[in-house]
Design a protein around this motif. Structure first.
Motif, PDB file in Angstrom:
ATOM      1  N   ASP A 132      37.962   3.379  36.864  1.00  0.00           N
ATOM      2  CA  ASP A 132      38.588   2.092  36.534  1.00  0.00           C
ATOM      3  C   ASP A 132      39.982   1.972  37.144  1.00  0.00           C
ATOM      4  O   ASP A 132      40.953   1.681  36.451  1.00  0.00           O
ATOM      5  N   ASN A 133      40.041   2.151  38.451  1.00  0.00           N
ATOM      6  CA  ASN A 133      41.303   1.976  39.180  1.00  0.00           C
ATOM      7  C   ASN A 133      41.500   0.531  39.618  1.00  0.00           C
ATOM      8  O   ASN A 133      42.509   0.202  40.223  1.00  0.00           O
ATOM      9  N   ARG A 134      40.579  -0.337  39.329  1.00  0.00           N
ATOM     10  CA  ARG A 134      40.536  -1.670  39.959  1.00  0.00           C
ATOM     11  C   ARG A 134      41.830  -2.458  39.781  1.00  0.00           C
ATOM     12  O   ARG A 134      42.559  -2.286  38.786  1.00  0.00           O
ATOM     13  N   PRO A 135      42.100  -3.371  40.753  1.00  0.00           N
ATOM     14  CA  PRO A 135      43.260  -4.258  40.605  1.00  0.00           C
ATOM     15  C   PRO A 135      43.105  -5.193  39.414  1.00  0.00           C
ATOM     16  O   PRO A 135      42.006  -5.392  38.890  1.00  0.00           O
ATOM     17  N   TYR A 140      43.293  -7.271  46.953  1.00  0.00           N
ATOM     18  CA  TYR A 140      43.678  -6.285  47.962  1.00  0.00           C
ATOM     19  C   TYR A 140      44.937  -5.497  47.575  1.00  0.00           C
ATOM     20  O   TYR A 140      45.500  -4.798  48.409  1.00  0.00           O
ATOM     21  N   ILE A 141      45.382  -5.634  46.330  1.00  0.00           N
ATOM     22  CA  ILE A 141      46.517  -4.829  45.870  1.00  0.00           C
ATOM     23  C   ILE A 141      46.027  -3.867  44.791  1.00  0.00           C
ATOM     24  O   ILE A 141      45.772  -4.252  43.648  1.00  0.00           O
ATOM     25  N   GLN A 142      45.876  -2.611  45.170  1.00  0.00           N
ATOM     26  CA  GLN A 142      45.451  -1.595  44.205  1.00  0.00           C
ATOM     27  C   GLN A 142      46.644  -1.201  43.330  1.00  0.00           C
ATOM     28  O   GLN A 142      47.794  -1.217  43.783  1.00  0.00           O
ATOM     29  N   PRO A 143      46.411  -0.836  42.086  1.00  0.00           N
ATOM     30  CA  PRO A 143      47.511  -0.471  41.184  1.00  0.00           C
ATOM     31  C   PRO A 143      48.316   0.719  41.704  1.00  0.00           C
ATOM     32  O   PRO A 143      47.759   1.666  42.271  1.00  0.00           O
ATOM     33  N   GLU A 144      49.619   0.641  41.505  1.00  0.00           N
ATOM     34  CA  GLU A 144      50.496   1.755  41.887  1.00  0.00           C
ATOM     35  C   GLU A 144      50.067   3.035  41.178  1.00  0.00           C
ATOM     36  O   GLU A 144      50.165   4.136  41.725  1.00  0.00           O
ATOM     37  N   GLU A 145      49.602   2.886  39.938  1.00  0.00           N
ATOM     38  CA  GLU A 145      49.183   4.071  39.179  1.00  0.00           C
ATOM     39  C   GLU A 145      48.049   4.801  39.885  1.00  0.00           C
ATOM     40  O   GLU A 145      47.994   6.031  39.880  1.00  0.00           O
ATOM     41  N   PHE A 146      47.140   4.034  40.492  1.00  0.00           N
ATOM     42  CA  PHE A 146      46.027   4.661  41.210  1.00  0.00           C
ATOM     43  C   PHE A 146      46.542   5.444  42.418  1.00  0.00           C
ATOM     44  O   PHE A 146      46.076   6.551  42.705  1.00  0.00           O
ATOM     45  N   LYS A 147      47.520   4.864  43.116  1.00  0.00           N
ATOM     46  CA  LYS A 147      48.091   5.569  44.274  1.00  0.00           C
ATOM     47  C   LYS A 147      48.741   6.880  43.833  1.00  0.00           C
ATOM     48  O   LYS A 147      48.549   7.931  44.450  1.00  0.00           O
ATOM     49  N   GLU A 148      49.515   6.810  42.755  1.00  0.00           N
ATOM     50  CA  GLU A 148      50.205   8.023  42.282  1.00  0.00           C
ATOM     51  C   GLU A 148      49.208   9.070  41.792  1.00  0.00           C
ATOM     52  O   GLU A 148      49.338  10.265  42.085  1.00  0.00           O
ATOM     53  N   LEU A 149      48.204   8.608  41.041  1.00  0.00           N
ATOM     54  CA  LEU A 149      47.199   9.549  40.529  1.00  0.00           C
ATOM     55  C   LEU A 149      46.433  10.185  41.678  1.00  0.00           C
ATOM     56  O   LEU A 149      46.075  11.376  41.625  1.00  0.00           O
TER      57      LEU A 149
END
Ligand SMILES: [Fe+2]
Length: 506
Positions: A132-135, A140-149
């Motif tokens: 459940d990383n979805r925006p 086309y903007i993925q959550p910053e939390e997903f990038k960090e994780l």
């Protein structure tokens, strides 16, 4: 950088892993301002002796993989067939060994990456789960939390990564929107896929179901996994049998039934692996998505739970609820790991934090930890579990108001040797009955004894509303302990008064 989509007049195709041609999602588009390598390279379908390196180039090119046991990669595999999608198998690899690799197309080289082959059957490996990383609003903007994780996941140096679904906001009728949404996801997922194979279950946001027709090409394109274009599949890794289920079949959402259920039974009966993990998007015991998960058909959920118990499935892993939760039912561990970046949901059961789940797994020991963005451990659970029986309440919140006869869902972490239910401290019953037919507060005490004859006890409180009797029950205001304490105090006062009275007697 915002993606500019150009339409190409040249139709191309990519091959599914079972040799079935499916339409390429990049065949009609070239993503401007991106690097030469549009996808990957990623390592996929890793065994203890093989792997498949995948990457996609902006135009048709040749393909070469360089690999070896250290950074001076000296082994070379070439594919002179020109294509935009490159899938190069590596075979004859050593077991449980780190390999370095890079790829080149038309003399343009990628960076150097590395991965590990699978260990021997039963030996320890590290699995990371994220879902459940979805925006939230813009595809086309993925959550910053997903990038960090994702960066944290790479730092965990996993052998294998499992994703539990809902990668994009939606799949709609606009192909260019969909390309942008999925490219935003794969740009990040490939940063993990450079280093470890990723397997992904299909989520409800990933299907295009709202358009009336499922469009799964984007999902198949995002992952390189077994048995495509099937949405349910299985494989073995380190002597563990992995089964991915599809909870999003059209008109059967939230259900494991029909052909898929028959396939599942056959698959479980066919495997010799003593350990099994099953992954699907929707939970069997949801905390937030009540009624639209596998709980939507109670008989089918019971059937699935019993099937997993019969075949010694270690854990059912899912997402859909945007939180972390671990529930053990009759020895089967249920993990909801849906805190990958989508908006969190808050329930009475907690777990509303962004996270991934780390599972260090071997035949002898399983260590499960949810890891928060801060790096803190949110929850830890280990197998074999040796503590007293855990008693859990689901579906109805503790403290909630319900109609008479509403049955709370009580689960035990293992099947008790003995168990009792006791409403309002009145009488122990071996079978649970619903809320008493009297308005007001009620207590439910649950007792369970394990094979070591250790008793567990938990108390829940509910309020009955809409009772058909006129009696108002307020027992919960005077629970058993209070009555006992009160009785002791009263008895003490009486004794003191008697003693005082006697001393005053002449
Ligand atoms: Fe979902």
């Amino acid at each position: 950088m915002l993606l500019a989509i150009l339409i190409s007049p040249i139709p191309l195709t990519l091959m599914g892993n079972r040799g079935i041609q499916i339409t390429s999602l990049v065949d009609s588009a070239i993503i401007a301002d991106s690097s030469f390598f549009i996808r990957g390279p990623t390592v996929n379908m890793v065994t203890n002796e093989s792997a498949m390196i995948f990457w996609r180039t902006e135009g048709v090119t040749n393909a070469t993989v360089w690999y070896g046991l250290n950074e001076s990669v000296i082994e070379k595999i070439e594919n002179t067939t020109l294509d935009i999608n490159h899938r190069v198998p590596l075979i004859g690899l050593d077991i449980d060994t780190r390999y370095f690799y890079k790829v080149s197309s038309n003399n343009t080289e990628s960076q150097l990456y590395h991965f590990r082959t699978a260990p021997a059957d039963g030996a320890r490996f590290r699995m990371i789960i994220i879902g459940d990383n979805r925006p939230t609003l813009v595809s086309y903007i993925q959550p910053e939390e997903f990038k960090e994780l994702s960066q944290m996941i790479v730092d965990e140096d996993p052998h294998i990564v499992v994703m539990s679904g809902d990668y994009v906001l939606e799949v709609n009728e606009n192909h260019e929107d969909n390309l942008a949404g999925w490219a935003a996801f794969t740009n990040i997922s490939d940063s993990i896929g450079h280093y470890a194979p990723i397997y992904g279950a299909l989520g409800n946001h990933d299907t295009g179901a709202k358009t009336g027709t499922l469009n799964l090409d984007y999902y198949f394109d995002a992952f390189e996994q077994y048995d495509e274009p099937s949405t349910y599949f299985s494989f073995d890794y380190a002597g563990v049998h992995f089964i991915f289920l599809d909870t999003e079949q059209q008109y059967l959402e939230g259900r494991i039934t029909g052909d898929q259920y028959n396939w599942l039974v056959n698959d479980l009966e066919s495997t010799d692996c003593p350990m099994k993990y099953v992954i699907g998007h929707r939970p069997m015991y949801p905390l937030n998505h009540l009624g639209d998960s596998i709980d939507s058909k109670p008989d089918e959920r019971i059937r699935l739970q019993q099937l997993f118990e019969e075949h010694n499935v270690t854990a059912y892993i899912c997402g859909h609820d945007h939180l972390f939760n671990r529930l053990t039912v009759n020895g089967l561990v249920h993990i909801i790991s849906g805190g990958g970046g989508a908006p969190l949901v808050y329930t009475q059961w907690g777990g509303a934090y962004y996270h991934y789940t780390r599972v260090d797994s071997s035949y002898n020991h399983v260590n499960i930890s949810s890891v928060k963005l801060s790096g803190e451990i949110g929850h830890n659970y280990q197998l074999p579990y040796t503590g007293p029986i855990e008693i859990a309440l689901r579906a109805i919140w503790n403290g909630s108001s319900k109609q008479p006869n509403t049955l709370p869902e009580i689960y035990f972490s293992e099947i008790p040797i003995e168990k009792y239910y006791c409403w309002d401290s009145v009488a122990n019953q071996t079978e649970l009955i619903g809320l008493p037919n009297a308005n007001g507060l009620h207590t439910l005490d649950v007792y369970a004894m394990n094979s070591d004859e250790v008793w567990s006890h938990d108390r829940f409180v509910f309020t009955t509303v809409g009772a058909t009797t006129t009696t108002t029950q307020t027992t919960a205001s005077f629970p058993l302990e209070s009555l006992v304490i009160g009785g002791v105090v009263v008895a003490g006062v009486v004794i003191v008064l008697i003693l005082v009275y006697r001393r005053r007697q002449p």
